[in-house]
Design an enzyme around this catalytic site. Structure first.
Site, PDB file in Angstrom:
ATOM      1  N   CYS A   1       0.917  -1.059   0.222  1.00 15.50           N
ATOM      2  CA  CYS A   1       0.006  -0.055   0.113  1.00 15.50           C
ATOM      3  C   CYS A   1       0.877   1.149  -0.189  1.00 15.50           C
ATOM      4  O   CYS A   1       1.189   1.721   1.011  1.00 15.50           O
ATOM      5  CB  CYS A   1      -0.966   0.062   1.271  1.00 15.50           C
ATOM      6  SG  CYS A   1      -1.908   1.395   1.311  1.00 15.50           S
TER       7      CYS A   1
ATOM      8  N   CYS B   1      -6.476   4.847   5.007  1.00 15.21           N
ATOM      9  CA  CYS B   1      -6.678   3.432   5.305  1.00 15.21           C
ATOM     10  C   CYS B   1      -5.921   3.160   6.639  1.00 15.21           C
ATOM     11  O   CYS B   1      -5.535   4.161   7.354  1.00 15.21           O
ATOM     12  CB  CYS B   1      -6.059   2.499   4.062  1.00 15.21           C
ATOM     13  SG  CYS B   1      -4.304   2.920   3.997  1.00 15.21           S
TER      14      CYS B   1
ATOM     15  N   CYS C   1      -3.458   0.812   6.607  1.00 17.29           N
ATOM     16  CA  CYS C   1      -2.274  -0.391   6.181  1.00 17.29           C
ATOM     17  C   CYS C   1      -0.937   0.157   6.881  1.00 17.29           C
ATOM     18  O   CYS C   1      -0.521  -0.571   7.456  1.00 17.29           O
ATOM     19  CB  CYS C   1      -2.158  -0.232   4.772  1.00 17.29           C
ATOM     20  SG  CYS C   1      -3.679  -0.539   3.928  1.00 17.29           S
TER      21      CYS C   1
ATOM     22  N   GLU D   1      -1.523  -3.569  -4.424  1.00 15.41           N
ATOM     23  CA  GLU D   1      -1.901  -2.350  -4.254  1.00 15.41           C
ATOM     24  C   GLU D   1      -3.619  -2.181  -4.402  1.00 15.41           C
ATOM     25  O   GLU D   1      -3.980  -2.584  -5.561  1.00 15.41           O
ATOM     26  CB  GLU D   1      -1.287  -1.225  -5.146  1.00 15.41           C
ATOM     27  CG  GLU D   1      -1.784   0.132  -4.975  1.00 15.41           C
ATOM     28  CD  GLU D   1      -0.743   0.621  -3.798  1.00 15.41           C
ATOM     29  OE1 GLU D   1      -1.347   1.519  -2.896  1.00 15.41           O
ATOM     30  OE2 GLU D   1       0.502   0.365  -3.673  1.00 15.41           O
ATOM     31  N   GLY D   2      -4.323  -1.727  -3.693  1.00 14.98           N
ATOM     32  CA  GLY D   2      -5.909  -1.524  -3.698  1.00 14.98           C
ATOM     33  C   GLY D   2      -6.452  -2.712  -3.775  1.00 14.98           C
ATOM     34  O   GLY D   2      -7.413  -2.956  -4.513  1.00 14.98           O
ATOM     35  N   ARG D   3      -5.979  -3.747  -3.018  1.00 13.83           N
ATOM     36  CA  ARG D   3      -6.399  -5.048  -2.981  1.00 13.83           C
ATOM     37  C   ARG D   3      -6.439  -5.815  -4.306  1.00 13.83           C
ATOM     38  O   ARG D   3      -7.298  -6.380  -4.801  1.00 13.83           O
ATOM     39  CB  ARG D   3      -8.193  -5.137  -2.376  1.00 13.83           C
ATOM     40  CG  ARG D   3      -8.254  -4.493  -1.154  1.00 13.83           C
ATOM     41  CD  ARG D   3      -9.587  -4.898  -0.469  1.00 13.83           C
ATOM     42  NE  ARG D   3     -10.675  -4.401  -1.116  1.00 13.83           N
ATOM     43  CZ  ARG D   3     -11.013  -3.116  -1.278  1.00 13.83           C
ATOM     44  NH1 ARG D   3     -10.869  -2.424  -0.198  1.00 13.83           N
ATOM     45  NH2 ARG D   3     -12.184  -2.687  -2.031  1.00 13.83           N
TER      46      ARG D   3
ATOM     47  N   THR E   1     -15.770   1.658  -0.202  1.00  7.77           N
ATOM     48  CA  THR E   1     -14.791   1.238  -1.028  1.00  7.77           C
ATOM     49  C   THR E   1     -15.220  -0.039  -1.912  1.00  7.77           C
ATOM     50  O   THR E   1     -14.689  -0.332  -3.089  1.00  7.77           O
ATOM     51  CB  THR E   1     -13.881   0.568  -0.117  1.00  7.77           C
ATOM     52  OG1 THR E   1     -12.535   0.108  -0.811  1.00  7.77           O
ATOM     53  CG2 THR E   1     -14.452  -0.316   0.986  1.00  7.77           C
TER      54      THR E   1
ATOM     55  N   ASP F   1     -11.939  -7.445  -4.423  1.00  4.22           N
ATOM     56  CA  ASP F   1     -10.787  -8.148  -3.838  1.00  4.22           C
ATOM     57  C   ASP F   1     -10.089  -8.939  -4.945  1.00  4.22           C
ATOM     58  O   ASP F   1     -10.409 -10.130  -5.088  1.00  4.22           O
ATOM     59  CB  ASP F   1     -10.672  -8.849  -2.569  1.00  4.22           C
ATOM     60  CG  ASP F   1      -9.485  -8.900  -1.759  1.00  4.22           C
ATOM     61  OD1 ASP F   1      -8.545  -8.724  -2.495  1.00  4.22           O
ATOM     62  OD2 ASP F   1      -9.411  -9.098  -0.539  1.00  4.22           O
TER      63      ASP F   1
ATOM     64  N   ARG G   1      -6.956  -9.935  -4.954  1.00  2.00           N
ATOM     65  CA  ARG G   1      -5.552 -10.394  -4.662  1.00  2.00           C
ATOM     66  C   ARG G   1      -5.681 -11.935  -4.634  1.00  2.00           C
ATOM     67  O   ARG G   1      -6.624 -12.728  -4.575  1.00  2.00           O
ATOM     68  CB  ARG G   1      -5.348 -10.113  -3.111  1.00  2.00           C
ATOM     69  CG  ARG G   1      -4.864  -8.584  -3.034  1.00  2.00           C
ATOM     70  CD  ARG G   1      -4.848  -8.196  -1.487  1.00  2.00           C
ATOM     71  NE  ARG G   1      -6.187  -8.223  -0.626  1.00  2.00           N
ATOM     72  CZ  ARG G   1      -6.213  -7.875   0.375  1.00  2.00           C
ATOM     73  NH1 ARG G   1      -5.397  -7.541   0.959  1.00  2.00           N
ATOM     74  NH2 ARG G   1      -7.527  -8.025   0.792  1.00  2.00           N
TER      75      ARG G   1
ATOM     76  N   LYS H   1      -8.203 -14.552   4.118  1.00  2.92           N
ATOM     77  CA  LYS H   1      -6.822 -14.830   4.085  1.00  2.92           C
ATOM     78  C   LYS H   1      -6.501 -16.282   4.746  1.00  2.92           C
ATOM     79  O   LYS H   1      -6.006 -17.032   4.358  1.00  2.92           O
ATOM     80  CB  LYS H   1      -5.801 -13.825   4.725  1.00  2.92           C
ATOM     81  CG  LYS H   1      -5.772 -12.617   3.945  1.00  2.92           C
ATOM     82  CD  LYS H   1      -4.696 -11.607   4.611  1.00  2.92           C
ATOM     83  CE  LYS H   1      -4.619 -10.274   4.008  1.00  2.92           C
ATOM     84  NZ  LYS H   1      -3.746  -9.352   4.805  1.00  2.92           N
TER      85      LYS H   1
END
Length: 243
Positions: free
Chosen positions: A80, A91, A93, A118-120, A140, A152, A154, A180
């Site tokens: 981030c 945020c 982070c 970056e940015g999920r 968001t 998301d 990721r 996660k």
């Protein structure tokens, strides 16, 4: 990871083996282990390359094993730039990063800094576009949807393989995000405990945090008045609300 935890194979490159769940590993390659003195204490660091995407990640680890005999603490920290480098209050982070490093230095474990997330996972330019939509009134989640992007995006396959290469098959995960935990479990890394990393909310990020709690199932307390825990930052201690 400790200084002695990484094998010769992980230092010299990708190990050809299968993950614990029987699936083929996501190919990664590890570099040399070096000393990394920081404002949060002395660590060791090792760069890892995702051989599928070419993205480079960094494992920052305590040189000592967990002092309490428990599974090591592990933080998967998504890059981030705005929060980690510029200290953005939009945020949480940067403050989570500082808190995780302090805990890992004290209790043992590894922070895996995941670049390209970056940015999920939508990238820096799209994150700034999403910020503009948030300033227009969208939350968001809605901002990403308005851009036609995943909420998301990721992927944790490379992260899970790096942990496996480092011998971290059972971990205590420093995170408020149960997704996660679920994704690591599918990749063969057992999360034996979720250790919260909630930091104090601010006027500038309270809506963002409420959205993460209400719409993304993050385990956050926010305004429930938890007892603050002091956490040192680069300029001295700040107060931390643990969830």
């Amino acid at each position: 990871m400790t200084a002695s935890a990484a094998s010769d194979d992980s230092q010299n490159g990708h190990r050809k083996h299968h993950t614990g769940n029987g699936s083929a590993p996501h190919p990664v390659s590890g570099g040399p282990i070096v000393q990394l003195p920081t404002a949060f204490g002395d660590f060791v660091a090792q760069a890892w390359t995702d051989l599928v995407t070419g993205v480079e990640h960094l494992a920052v680890s305590s040189p000592n094993p967990p002092s309490d005999g428990k599974a090591p603490l592990v933080r998967l920290h998504s890059e981030c730039l705005t929060g980690d480098v510029f200290g953005s209050y939009r945020c949480d982070c940067g403050e989570q990063l500082a808190y995780a490093l302090e805990l890992i230095h004290e209790h043992g474990g590894t922070l895996l800094y995941l670049r390209g997330q970056e940015g999920r996972g939508i990238g820096l330019a799209n994150k700034i576009k999403a910020y503009a939509l948030q300033e227009a009134g969208f939350d968001t989640v809605e901002a990403n949807e308005q851009l036609g992007l995943p909420v998301d995006a990721r992927c944790y396959k490379a992260a899970a393989q790096v942990l496996a290469e480092m011998g971290l098959h059972e971990v205590r995960l420093l995170s408020n995000n149960p997704d996660k935990q679920n994704r690591l479990a599918k990749a063969g890394v057992k999360v034996v405990e979720m250790v919260p990393t909630e930091v104090p909310s601010r006027e500038q990020n309270i809506r963002y945090l409420r959205t993460k709690k209400d719409r993304m199932e993050h385990r956050l307390l926010l305004d429930t008045g938890a007892d603050p825990v002091p956490v040192p930052g680069p300029d001295g201690p700040f107060r931390h609300e643990q969830d």
